[in-house]
Scaffold this motif. Structure first.
Motif, short mmCIF file in Angstrom:
data_model
loop_
_atom_site.label_atom_id
_atom_site.label_comp_id
_atom_site.label_asym_id
_atom_site.label_seq_id
_atom_site.Cartn_x
_atom_site.Cartn_y
_atom_site.Cartn_z
N LYS A 1 0.86 -1.18 0.00
CA LYS A 1 0.00 0.00 0.00
C LYS A 1 0.90 1.23 0.00
O LYS A 1 1.77 1.37 0.85
N ALA A 2 0.70 2.11 -0.97
CA ALA A 2 1.54 3.30 -1.09
C ALA A 2 0.67 4.52 -1.41
O ALA A 2 -0.43 4.39 -1.93
N THR B 1 -2.68 3.79 -3.27
CA THR B 1 -2.57 2.80 -4.34
C THR B 1 -2.15 1.46 -3.76
O THR B 1 -1.30 1.40 -2.89
N LEU B 2 -2.76 0.39 -4.24
CA LEU B 2 -2.37 -0.97 -3.86
C LEU B 2 -1.61 -1.59 -5.02
O LEU B 2 -2.12 -1.65 -6.14
N LEU B 3 -0.40 -2.05 -4.77
CA LEU B 3 0.37 -2.78 -5.77
C LEU B 3 0.22 -4.26 -5.44
O LEU B 3 0.75 -4.74 -4.44
N ILE B 4 -0.53 -4.97 -6.23
CA ILE B 4 -0.85 -6.38 -5.97
C ILE B 4 0.31 -7.25 -6.40
O ILE B 4 0.70 -7.26 -7.56
N GLU B 5 0.88 -7.98 -5.45
CA GLU B 5 2.02 -8.85 -5.71
C GLU B 5 1.61 -10.27 -6.09
O GLU B 5 2.32 -10.96 -6.80
N THR B 6 0.47 -10.72 -5.60
CA THR B 6 -0.01 -12.07 -5.85
C THR B 6 -0.64 -12.16 -7.24
O THR B 6 -1.51 -11.35 -7.55
N PRO B 7 -0.24 -13.13 -8.05
CA PRO B 7 -0.91 -13.31 -9.34
C PRO B 7 -2.38 -13.69 -9.11
O PRO B 7 -2.68 -14.54 -8.27
N VAL B 8 -3.28 -13.04 -9.82
CA VAL B 8 -4.71 -13.30 -9.70
C VAL B 8 -5.23 -13.61 -11.09
O VAL B 8 -4.93 -12.89 -12.05
N LEU C 1 -11.08 -8.21 -11.14
CA LEU C 1 -11.98 -7.12 -10.80
C LEU C 1 -12.60 -7.32 -9.42
O LEU C 1 -12.61 -6.41 -8.59
N ALA C 2 -13.07 -8.52 -9.14
CA ALA C 2 -13.70 -8.80 -7.84
C ALA C 2 -12.69 -8.64 -6.69
O ALA C 2 -13.02 -8.05 -5.65
N VAL C 3 -11.47 -9.13 -6.89
CA VAL C 3 -10.44 -9.01 -5.85
C VAL C 3 -10.09 -7.55 -5.63
O VAL C 3 -10.02 -7.07 -4.50
N ALA C 4 -9.89 -6.81 -6.71
CA ALA C 4 -9.54 -5.39 -6.60
C ALA C 4 -10.65 -4.60 -5.92
O ALA C 4 -10.39 -3.79 -5.03
N GLU C 5 -11.90 -4.84 -6.31
CA GLU C 5 -13.02 -4.11 -5.69
C GLU C 5 -13.10 -4.39 -4.20
O GLU C 5 -13.37 -3.49 -3.41
N TYR D 1 -13.98 0.75 1.14
CA TYR D 1 -13.80 1.56 2.34
C TYR D 1 -13.68 0.71 3.60
O TYR D 1 -12.87 0.99 4.46
N GLY D 2 -14.46 -0.34 3.71
CA GLY D 2 -14.45 -1.20 4.89
C GLY D 2 -13.33 -2.24 4.88
O GLY D 2 -13.21 -3.03 5.80
N SER D 3 -12.50 -2.21 3.86
CA SER D 3 -11.39 -3.16 3.75
C SER D 3 -10.07 -2.40 3.89
O SER D 3 -9.91 -1.61 4.80
N VAL D 4 -9.15 -2.60 2.97
CA VAL D 4 -7.85 -1.94 3.02
C VAL D 4 -8.00 -0.46 2.65
O VAL D 4 -7.30 0.38 3.18
N TYR D 5 -8.89 -0.16 1.78
CA TYR D 5 -9.21 1.16 1.26
C TYR D 5 -8.05 1.78 0.47
O TYR D 5 -6.96 2.00 0.98
N ALA D 6 -8.32 2.04 -0.78
CA ALA D 6 -7.36 2.69 -1.68
C ALA D 6 -8.16 3.27 -2.84
O ALA D 6 -9.34 2.98 -3.00
N GLU D 7 -7.51 4.08 -3.62
CA GLU D 7 -8.16 4.66 -4.79
C GLU D 7 -7.99 3.82 -6.03
O GLU D 7 -8.79 3.90 -6.96
N GLN D 8 -6.94 3.01 -6.07
CA GLN D 8 -6.72 2.15 -7.22
C GLN D 8 -5.91 0.93 -6.82
O GLN D 8 -5.20 0.95 -5.83
#
Length: 60
Positions: free
Chosen positions: A7-8, A15-22, A28-32, A37-44
């Motif tokens: 998270k940066a 912004t979340l930089l996803i390291e795990t291959p999905v 889309l479901a994982v990113a959403e 807001y009730g989770s990690v919360y980020a803009e992208q």
């Protein structure tokens, strides 16, 4: 599913930089879920390959 990410806030936009291959069909479901807001919360969320998976307020 456990997802590793970094998270940066490079320019005051969280912004979340996803390291795990999905699998493409689940990205889309994982990113959403992560940017909610009730989770990690980020803009992208961006994959390891720097593809934007989801942005807040983006057209669906």
């Amino acid at each position: 599913m456990e997802v590793k990410f970094i998270k940066a806030s490079p320019t005051e936009n969280m912004t979340l930089l996803i390291e795990t291959p999905v699998a493409r069909e689940k990205q889309l479901a994982v990113a959403e879920r992560l940017i909610a807001y009730g989770s990690v919360y980020a803009e992208q969320a961006i994959s390891r390959k720097r593809k934007i998976l989801r942005q807040k307020n983006a057209c669906k």
